[in-house]
Structure formats: structure tokens, C-alpha cells
Design an enzyme around this catalytic site. Structure first.
Site, PDB file in Angstrom:
ATOM      1  CE  LYS A   1       1.100  38.061  48.856  1.00 27.08           C
ATOM      2  NZ  LYS A   1       2.226  37.444  49.588  1.00 27.08           N
TER       3      LYS A   1
ATOM      4  CE  LYS B   1      -1.900  40.672  47.102  1.00 32.80           C
ATOM      5  NZ  LYS B   1      -1.861  41.475  48.345  1.00 32.80           N
TER       6      LYS B   1
ATOM      7  NE  ARG C   1       1.239  42.770  59.003  1.00 31.87           N
ATOM      8  CZ  ARG C   1       2.402  42.329  58.536  1.00 31.87           C
ATOM      9  NH1 ARG C   1       3.400  42.124  59.366  1.00 31.87           N
ATOM     10  NH2 ARG C   1       2.546  42.084  57.243  1.00 31.87           N
TER      11      ARG C   1
ATOM     12  NE  ARG D   1       2.259  47.390  56.728  1.00 29.56           N
ATOM     13  CZ  ARG D   1       2.065  46.112  56.394  1.00 29.56           C
ATOM     14  NH1 ARG D   1       3.092  45.302  56.277  1.00 29.56           N
ATOM     15  NH2 ARG D   1       0.840  45.665  56.177  1.00 29.56           N
TER      16      ARG D   1
ATOM     17  NE  ARG E   1       5.971  48.285  45.305  1.00 24.34           N
ATOM     18  CZ  ARG E   1       7.195  47.852  44.996  1.00 24.34           C
ATOM     19  NH1 ARG E   1       7.447  46.550  44.978  1.00 24.34           N
ATOM     20  NH2 ARG E   1       8.153  48.701  44.733  1.00 24.34           N
TER      21      ARG E   1
ATOM     22  CG  ASP F   1      -0.638  42.803  55.541  1.00 21.42           C
ATOM     23  OD1 ASP F   1      -0.231  43.050  56.693  1.00 21.42           O
ATOM     24  OD2 ASP F   1       0.107  42.393  54.635  1.00 21.42           O
TER      25      ASP F   1
ATOM     26  CD  GLU G   1      -0.278  39.835  51.583  1.00 19.09           C
ATOM     27  OE1 GLU G   1       0.575  39.439  52.411  1.00 19.09           O
ATOM     28  OE2 GLU G   1       0.022  40.341  50.494  1.00 19.09           O
TER      29      GLU G   1
ATOM     30  CG  ASN H   1       1.419  38.830  56.445  1.00 17.68           C
ATOM     31  OD1 ASN H   1       2.150  38.648  55.486  1.00 17.68           O
ATOM     32  ND2 ASN H   1       0.464  39.744  56.449  1.00 17.68           N
TER      33      ASN H   1
END
Length: 316
Positions: free
Chosen positions: A126, A161, A211, A226, A234, A274, A282, A284
Site C-alpha cells: 500500500k 483500508k 492489474r 477486475r 471492490r 493496481d 498499489e 504488489n
């Protein structure tokens, strides 16, 4: 040259091979003639300054009912000629960090660790996005509930979050007039003892949380959007989102160009960005996914691109 590919992952018996990126990597390594070795959960250790692991020979196959075979477990000492795939899912808790310390010793002994253990310690998924503020929406990270609440009210709608989750767990959308806002913040910060993240809500989430995969800092040409379903905000696949492949936009490529060189410099060989709308949310680095979906939709072999990079980076 055949390599020993050692995988650190969550229990292989519990994966869903149709969407498991680690499984795609293992299939590709095996196809290339490399020997696979599976580290038993909790099997990394140090003995007299040596990094060791409890491993078993592994074979994999594209069969949803019978996708792997393990041999007998024994002790492996880390060293040259090995590629270690560190693919354990979050949370990045104390035990995860300890495992990266063991893998740093393995790296010093000559094993190639993907992704770099120091980078895994340094890059919270994050917080890492905030190293590139030019790419991000307005964001606040704080333990103070009053500050987080003021941020939400300033922007009208925000996503809240924790810093250590994955798969959409414990992510809230809240805003002005929400009677639950105070308790959401109290829960996320554990009574102002834990940092939480607030980010301006991006309405473009309805078109998907994209992504973007980076291999050695270079983006794959397609991303997986997504898309939230029903009354869910979400987009995470684990939260029921639908995956739809798309070519990268100019903005996607610009974001990748901002982030990619630093990821490559730090030895982060395989990274998932993301992106919602025009904004990076984000970075990842622990166990990025979506390879299987993109491969299936566009006839790609992303794990093959990764192993090309791995093999090219090995000592000659």
C-alpha cells in the site's frame, strides 16, 4: 543450463490452478527442464549461518484434479545454481519478514531470489505506491482517527483500508453522512494503535481495478481489469470481481514507466501495479497474480517472459 527452482508458497494442495500465477511459473520452469523443489510451509531456517530449507522434489501438471506430485522431504542448503521463487501470500507479518532474512542469507550464498528479499521488506504494497505521488490519488496514512475522518469529509467519499491486507479484505468505502465512519476508523486503527490508509474514492472503479504486470520493470502489453459485480465496490477477484483483459492505455504505460525502473533497480523482477482510472493505488511485490487470466485471454506466456529474464540474469 538446468536450474534448481525452489518455490516458497502457501500450501500447494490448496491452490486453484486455473488462476494461480505461481503454478504458471512452475509449469514454465518444468517445461524448460529445470528441477522443481517445494519448500514445506514453515520450512526455511538458518543453521550455523547457512540458509537451509526442508524441500521435496516437485512435479506439476495441468490437471485440476491431480496437479502435483511431491517426493521425499530432505534438507537443502541454498547456494549457486538455484532460483528461489518467493511467492508466499500476505499478510507480511513478523514470520514473513523473518523468512526474507533467511532468503537474504540464501542470496548471499549465491541463490537468485525472486523477488529480492530486501525489497520485500522495504516495499509495503500500500505504501510503495506513495513513492510515486505523481501517479496517485489524494491519500492519507495515519493512526489518528480525527485526521482520517477529516480527510474523508474533505473528499466526500474515500476508500479506507489496512496496510497488510490482500484480496479486498477489510476494505471499506465511506463518506460524508456515513453513521459507521467513526467505528470503521476505530476498527482499522485498532484504537489509534495501527496505521490505516485513506484514499479519495475513484468512481472509475466501475470500469475495473486494472492489474498491470511488470517483468524486470517492463510492462506486459495487456492488463486485467477486475470489475466489481452487483452491489460490490471492490474489484478484487477474491471479492467476486470479473476479470476482463485490455490493452494498456497511454496513461497505463506512463505509470509503468514511472514505477518500472525503480522496481528493476531494486531487484523486484515480477511486480503487479493496481491502477484505477488514471491513478496508481498499489504496488504488489509479494505474490502478484493475474498471469493465468491474461495468458488465456491473449495467448501470452508471461511466465516464459519472466524466465527469459531470470535466465538472462544468471552468472555465465
Amino acid at each position: 543450463m538446468p536450474l534448481n527452482v525452489i518455490v516458497v508458497m502457501d500450501p500447494i494442495a490448496h491452490i486453484k490452478i486455473a488462476k494461480d500465477t505461481t503454478f504458471a511459473m512452475l509449469l514454465e520452469a518444468q517445461r524448460r527442464g529445470h528441477a522443481l523443489h517445494y519448500v514445506s510451509p514453515g520450512g526455511l531456517a538458518l543453521r550455523d549461518g547457512q540458509a537451509i530449507a526442508r524441500t521435496a522434489p516437485l512435479q506439476v501438471r495441468e490437471d485440476k484434479n491431480d496437479w502435483f506430485t511431491l517426493g521425499e522431504f530432505s534438507q537443502t542448503v541454498f547456494g549457486p545454481g538455484q532460483v528461489v521463487l518467493m511467492r508466499k501470500d500476505p499478510p507480511v507479518d513478523a514470520e514473513f519478514i523473518y523468512d526474507t532474512h533467511v532468503l537474504s542469507v540464501a542470496q548471499q550464498a549465491g541463490a537468485m531470489v525472486v523477488n529480492d528479499p530486501q525489497g520485500l521488506r522495504d516495499y509495503n504494497e500500500k505504501l510503495a505506491a506513495l513513492l510515486f505521488p505523481q501517479c496517485c490519488p489524494p491519500t492519507l496514512v495515519s493512526r489518528r482517527n480525527a485526521d482520517l475522518k477529516a480527510f474523508v469529509l474533505e473528499h466526500g467519499q474515500a476508500v479506507l483500508k489496512p496496510l497488510d491486507g490482500m484480496g479486498g479484505r477489510s476494505i471499506f468505502r465511506s463518506g460524508t453522512g456515513d453513521p459507521n465512519l467513526n467505528v470503521i476508523l476505530e476498527t482499522l486503527t485498532d484504537g489509534e494503535r495501527t496505521l490505516a490508509l485513506a484514499q479519495k474514492f475513484i468512481p472509475d472503479i466501475t470500469a475495473g481495478d486494472k492489474r498491470i504486470l511488470l517483468v524486470d520493470g517492463e510492462p506486459v502489453d495487456y492488463c486485467l481489469a477486475r470489475i466489481p459485480q452487483g452491489d460490490e465496490f471492490r474489484g478484487n477477484l477474491a471479492a467476486g470481481g470479473r476479470g476482463e483483459g485490455r490493452p494498456l492505455s497511454e496513461r497505463d504505460r506512463w505509470i509503468a514507466a514511472q514505477v518500472g525502473p525503480e522496481m528493476k533497480r531494486r531487484g523486484m523482477r515480477f511486480v503487479g501495479l493496481d491502477v484505477i482510472g488514471d491513478y496508481l493505488t498499489e504496488v504488489n511485490v509479494t505474490s502478484p497474480t493475474c498471469v493465468r487470466e491474461l495468458d488465456a485471454q491473449f495467448g501470452l506466456n508471461i511466465a516464459g517472459t519472466l524466465f527469459d529474464a531470470i535466465e538472462a540474469g544468471l552468472p555465465r
